[in-house]
Design an enzyme around this catalytic site. Structure first.
Site, PDB file in Angstrom:
ATOM      1  N   GLU A 269     -19.494   4.609  -4.359  1.00 40.17           N
ATOM      2  CA  GLU A 269     -20.246   3.358  -4.438  1.00 40.17           C
ATOM      3  C   GLU A 269     -20.182   2.781  -5.851  1.00 40.17           C
ATOM      4  O   GLU A 269     -20.523   3.473  -6.814  1.00 40.17           O
ATOM      5  CB  GLU A 269     -21.707   3.607  -4.044  1.00 40.17           C
ATOM      6  CG  GLU A 269     -21.877   4.083  -2.613  1.00 40.17           C
ATOM      7  CD  GLU A 269     -23.248   4.683  -2.365  1.00 40.17           C
ATOM      8  OE1 GLU A 269     -24.159   4.411  -3.174  1.00 40.17           O
ATOM      9  OE2 GLU A 269     -23.411   5.428  -1.381  1.00 40.17           O
TER      10      GLU A 269
ATOM     11  N   ALA B 283     -22.512   4.673   1.967  1.00 40.97           N
ATOM     12  CA  ALA B 283     -22.630   5.715   2.993  1.00 40.97           C
ATOM     13  C   ALA B 283     -22.049   7.004   2.427  1.00 40.97           C
ATOM     14  O   ALA B 283     -20.830   7.150   2.320  1.00 40.97           O
ATOM     15  CB  ALA B 283     -21.892   5.300   4.270  1.00 40.97           C
ATOM     16  N   GLU B 284     -22.918   7.931   2.065  1.00 37.51           N
ATOM     17  CA  GLU B 284     -22.469   9.133   1.374  1.00 37.51           C
ATOM     18  C   GLU B 284     -21.611  10.041   2.252  1.00 37.51           C
ATOM     19  O   GLU B 284     -20.645  10.650   1.778  1.00 37.51           O
ATOM     20  CB  GLU B 284     -23.678   9.901   0.827  1.00 37.51           C
ATOM     21  CG  GLU B 284     -24.345   9.239  -0.370  1.00 37.51           C
ATOM     22  CD  GLU B 284     -25.199   8.025  -0.025  1.00 37.51           C
ATOM     23  OE1 GLU B 284     -25.547   7.262  -0.952  1.00 37.51           O
ATOM     24  OE2 GLU B 284     -25.512   7.837   1.172  1.00 37.51           O
TER      25      GLU B 284
ATOM     26  N   ASP C  64     -29.973  12.344  -5.767  1.00 35.57           N
ATOM     27  CA  ASP C  64     -31.098  12.123  -4.859  1.00 35.57           C
ATOM     28  C   ASP C  64     -30.668  11.584  -3.501  1.00 35.57           C
ATOM     29  O   ASP C  64     -31.397  11.695  -2.511  1.00 35.57           O
ATOM     30  CB  ASP C  64     -32.087  11.141  -5.499  1.00 35.57           C
ATOM     31  CG  ASP C  64     -32.321  11.439  -6.966  1.00 35.57           C
ATOM     32  OD1 ASP C  64     -31.342  11.327  -7.753  1.00 35.57           O
ATOM     33  OD2 ASP C  64     -33.444  11.775  -7.338  1.00 35.57           O
TER      34      ASP C  64
ATOM     35  N   ILE D 203     -27.653  12.385  -2.014  1.00 37.57           N
ATOM     36  CA  ILE D 203     -26.535  13.198  -1.535  1.00 37.57           C
ATOM     37  C   ILE D 203     -26.764  13.695  -0.112  1.00 37.57           C
ATOM     38  O   ILE D 203     -25.828  14.096   0.580  1.00 37.57           O
ATOM     39  CB  ILE D 203     -26.310  14.399  -2.491  1.00 37.57           C
ATOM     40  CG1 ILE D 203     -24.867  14.902  -2.379  1.00 37.57           C
ATOM     41  CG2 ILE D 203     -27.323  15.527  -2.248  1.00 37.57           C
ATOM     42  CD1 ILE D 203     -24.493  15.879  -3.475  1.00 37.57           C
TER      43      ILE D 203
ATOM     44  N   PHE E 205     -26.200   8.941  -7.010  1.00 41.83           N
ATOM     45  CA  PHE E 205     -27.321   9.722  -7.535  1.00 41.83           C
ATOM     46  C   PHE E 205     -27.453  10.973  -6.671  1.00 41.83           C
ATOM     47  O   PHE E 205     -27.342  10.888  -5.441  1.00 41.83           O
ATOM     48  CB  PHE E 205     -28.645   8.941  -7.474  1.00 41.83           C
ATOM     49  CG  PHE E 205     -28.757   7.834  -8.480  1.00 41.83           C
ATOM     50  CD1 PHE E 205     -29.286   8.070  -9.738  1.00 41.83           C
ATOM     51  CD2 PHE E 205     -28.337   6.552  -8.164  1.00 41.83           C
ATOM     52  CE1 PHE E 205     -29.394   7.037 -10.665  1.00 41.83           C
ATOM     53  CE2 PHE E 205     -28.441   5.523  -9.074  1.00 41.83           C
ATOM     54  CZ  PHE E 205     -28.969   5.758 -10.334  1.00 41.83           C
TER      55      PHE E 205
ATOM     56  N   HIS F   4     -34.771   9.292  -8.359  1.00 37.89           N
ATOM     57  CA  HIS F   4     -33.721   9.209  -9.373  1.00 37.89           C
ATOM     58  C   HIS F   4     -33.841  10.360 -10.371  1.00 37.89           C
ATOM     59  O   HIS F   4     -33.285  10.270 -11.468  1.00 37.89           O
ATOM     60  CB  HIS F   4     -33.781   7.867 -10.117  1.00 37.89           C
ATOM     61  CG  HIS F   4     -33.462   6.697  -9.252  1.00 37.89           C
ATOM     62  ND1 HIS F   4     -34.389   6.111  -8.433  1.00 37.89           N
ATOM     63  CD2 HIS F   4     -32.307   6.010  -9.059  1.00 37.89           C
ATOM     64  CE1 HIS F   4     -33.830   5.105  -7.778  1.00 37.89           C
ATOM     65  NE2 HIS F   4     -32.564   5.028  -8.128  1.00 37.89           N
TER      66      HIS F   4
END
Length: 727
Positions: free
Chosen positions: A412, A456-457, A482, A484, A480, A527
């Site tokens: 991203e 979209a991880e 956070d 994942i 981040f 974060h």
């Protein structure tokens, strides 16, 4: 083989009016369908005899899948099947014996060496990629695979083998018109990764054939509960550039036609394809399930009337292609083939049970990232200015991309600008990541090699799996730590375990870069998270966590050249800290994994830490020395899996006291493993209990005064040092 009097030699060479398929082809379709069903039946018998341990069938799906296997090209196209795709694998050339070796869990099982359940297909020879039990995850692998094939077609020089890094063991084969096939059941279309895969395949016009094998049930859940309106074709119909076909998947001729059209669409570069086949499930979901508990007899009887074997048999008889004697002869041959294959599989030796054999292929046997031979010293360069961690990570990425054409970078916001014309016209400077660590990469290396992903991880990591198994080196960024968690399926069940579960026949050496940690002042819950222990607890994943610029540069270079998946954790607070800056060390600087750095000598106690706590530990140690004369030895682990046990043990034996400090929450954190091992193996060298210092067992709050209390501060470490020395 006996034929009807109407099916003479001349007629056998002609094409039937109904199908454009020769008689020989139609007979082969029936033989493969029947072979698949009888293999299922043999497995069911073996399971009831307790000679195998699990069974899940592909019964009722045979017509659709044999059509796919005969239209597509084994060893040319790429296949990401799911567990009902027995008939596809047989049509591609996998033998019955190989399938039954997997059911037995034999050492000679070519799919996994006894490590995976039956029907978890894998065959490098036929380009069938190892699958897991997780539903829909393979959709993103197929997308990444198709992207890799297109990349190598555009950049054939990147396929050349090179010695000295992962490329030495990654042969690359590609074709300009290859197709990636992926299949799921209709229930799996509810998974997010299915939709993420469709999005990217459509956006990039990738040659992927998505196959939905719709038998009406996801175990006991009927299709209308999973899918709004009960029909997935209606929901996907507006995706651009797709070829769509909704077919009777119990009709092999209709299915064959659909795959021919889909393949032609994909090979011509027009985009992806979507085939929705309505099939049946005459048996229960698996032998662990009993469908009589949720399906009435009337429904099961209706399915039986649509059995693809019966329908194909009647077609052969009606068209005079085979008579009853010919069909009986064919079936007896198949029955005997399956019987003999089962007997051989049952006699096959079982896998070795020694620990070394079990652990083989958890990590690469080819490239040892812990080798002392990798250690180098920083080179003197004309640029002697001290650089931040962010600067030297960026420098390493540029160096390695110049050296290795297989590297692609995406995630991203990592590109300079997705609209190339803005860069070309000088209208924008370019972004290059929210922390600017990938700035300038797209400008230098182009949009084929550096590009933005959707938000979209799972998409990011899943595509990386497909690329890496084809031979690319994806370096992906999760914006981040956070966020994942949507990628956990891929990071736990797919990327790190591909090598082990396939018994060394597939591997996914990729790098996942992740900004992590707190101390941001206002980072708050989403974060500031840590959580590295979740990934150090994942076999097959190397985990790196540098604390300064020079280490980040050298460790990242090792990660990129490594033959294993690497999670590269970058503490956000350290990106531009004054501490730890260093001059550019040159394009060859490397640090081996598993080698801690001794950042402070001491004789009174050992402090083991990493990441942002290194600087805080140094502050605490200096205060403890200044006020109490305590000499604290500080070890910066630098890599968490593997970690440097030898240096820890050596230091603890010298000082007899030890603190393990980390930023994550205290309970169940990474430090617990180190502390437990010290207590277990070095108990007699200790003069005091092992002490841990960490965050409170909660998330980080937004208000800075709360953050300061929640996260471990230098004074917390100072008090721990003083208390432990006084014990």
């Amino acid at each position: 083989m006996a034929r009807s009097t109407l099916a003479n030699a001349e007629r056998s060479k002609t094409k039937t009016a109904a199908s454009d398929l020769t008689s020989e082809r139609l007979i082969e379709i029936y033989r493969l369908m029947y072979l698949s069903r009888r293999t299922d039946d043999r497995e069911i018998m073996l399971k009831r005899q307790q000679k195998i341990f699990f069974q899940i069938s592909g019964a009722g799906h045979e017509a659709l899948l044999v059509a796919a296997g005969l239209v597509l090209k084994s060893g040319y196209d790429w296949f990401f099947p799911y567990y009902r795709d027995r008939a596809l694998c047989l049509a591609l050339g996998v033998s019955v014996e190989d399938q039954l070796l997997q059911a037995v869990g034999a050492a000679a099982d070519p799919a996994s060496g006894g490590r995976q359940m039956p029907s978890h297909w894998s065959s490098p020879q036929h380009h069938i990629v190892s699958q897991s039990s997780a539903t829909s995850t393979q959709c993103l692998h197929a997308v990444g695979c198709a992207e890799a094939g297109r990349y190598f077609s555009r950049h054939p020089e990147a396929a050349e083998r090179h010695e000295g890094d992962y490329r030495a063991w990654r042969d690359v084969a590609f074709h300009g018109d290859e197709i990636a096939y992926v299949s799921v059941g209709e229930g799996s279309t509810s998974q997010g990764e299915f939709w993420e895969a469709l999005n990217t395949a459509s956006n990039e016009k990738l040659p992927v054939i998505f196959v939905v094998e719709d038998n009406g049930y996801a175990i006991s859940v009927p299709v209308e509960v999973n899918t709004p309106g009960g029909n997935i074709s209606r929901l996907v119909a507006d995706f651009p550039d797709f070829f769509f076909a909704e077919v009777d998947g119990t009709d092999p001729i209709a299915s064959y036609r659909a795959f021919e059209e889909a393949a032609a669409h994909c090979r011509s570069g027009k985009g992806p394809a979507f085939i929705h086949g309505h099939v049946i499930r005459p048996y229960s979901h698996s032998l662990s399930d009993d469908d009589r508990l949720y399906r009435p007899e009337s429904e099961r009887n209706a399915d039986a009337l649509r059995d693809p074997l019966s329908k194909m048999q009647m077609h052969l008889l009606r068209e005079g292609i085979l008579d009853a004697e010919g069909i009986n002869h064919l079936e007896k041959q198949v029955d005997e083939e399956v019987r003999q294959a089962a007997e051989r599989a049952l006699r096959a030796p079982l896998p070795a049970t020694d620990k070394a054999a079990i652990l083989k292929h958890v990590y690469s046997e080819h490239y040892d990232p812990t080798s002392p031979a990798l250690a180098t010293t920083p080179a003197r360069t004309a640029d002697s200015q001290e650089r931040t961690m962010a600067d030297l990570i960026n420098a390493c990425l540029k160096d390695e991309m110049r050296r290795d054409d297989r590297i692609v970078v995406f995630g991203e916001d990592v590109a300079d600008c997705s609209r190339d014309e803005y860069l070309e016209q000088g209208l924008v400077k370019g972004k290059g990541g929210v922390f600017k660590l990938t700035a300038g990469l797209q400008t230098e290396f182009g949009s084929d090699r550096v590009f933005n992903s959707p938000l979209a991880e799972a998409n990011i990591v899943g595509r990386a799996v497909g690329m890496a198994l084809r031979g690319l080196k994806p370096i992906v960024e999760i914006q981040f730590f956070d966020y994942i968690w949507p990628a956990m399926h891929q990071l736990r069940n797919e990327l790190p375990i591909m090598r082990w579960r396939s018994n060394g026949t597939w591997a996914c050496p990729a790098v996942v870069r992740v900004p992590i940690g707190g101390y941001l002042t206002g980072g708050s819950i989403y974060h500031s998270q840590s959580g590295e222990s979740l990934f150090t607890h994942t076999p097959g994943m190397r985990v790196v966590y540098p604390s300064n610029a020079l280490d980040a540069n050298g460790l990242l270079r090792t990660a990129i050249r490594c033959d294993d998946p690497v999670m590269f954790l970058e503490h956000k607070r350290l990106y531009r800290e004054t501490y730890g800056r260093a001059p550019y060390p040159g394009p060859g600087y490397m640090i081996p994994f598993g080698k801690a750095a001794k950042v402070r000598e001491g004789k009174d106690l050992t402090l083991v830490t990493y990441g942002a706590l290194v600087t805080r530990a140094l502050q605490a140690a200096q205060k403890a020395h200044r006020e109490h004369g305590i000499e604290t030895e500080i070890l910066d682990l630098r890599t968490l899996n593997p970690y440097d046990w030898e240096s820890i043990a050596e230091s603890v034996r010298k000082t007899s006291r030890v603190i393990v400090a980390h930023e994550d929450m205290l309970s169940f954190g990474y430090g617990a493993e180190i502390a437990a091992r010290i207590a277990d193996e070095l108990f007699h060298d200790l003069d005091a209990p092992v002490k841990r210092i960490a965050s409170m067992d909660t998330f980080v709050a937004y208000q800075p005064i709360l953050e300061d209390v929640i996260l471990p501060q230098p004074d917390d470490i100072y008090r721990g040092i003083v208390a432990l020395k006084a014990f």
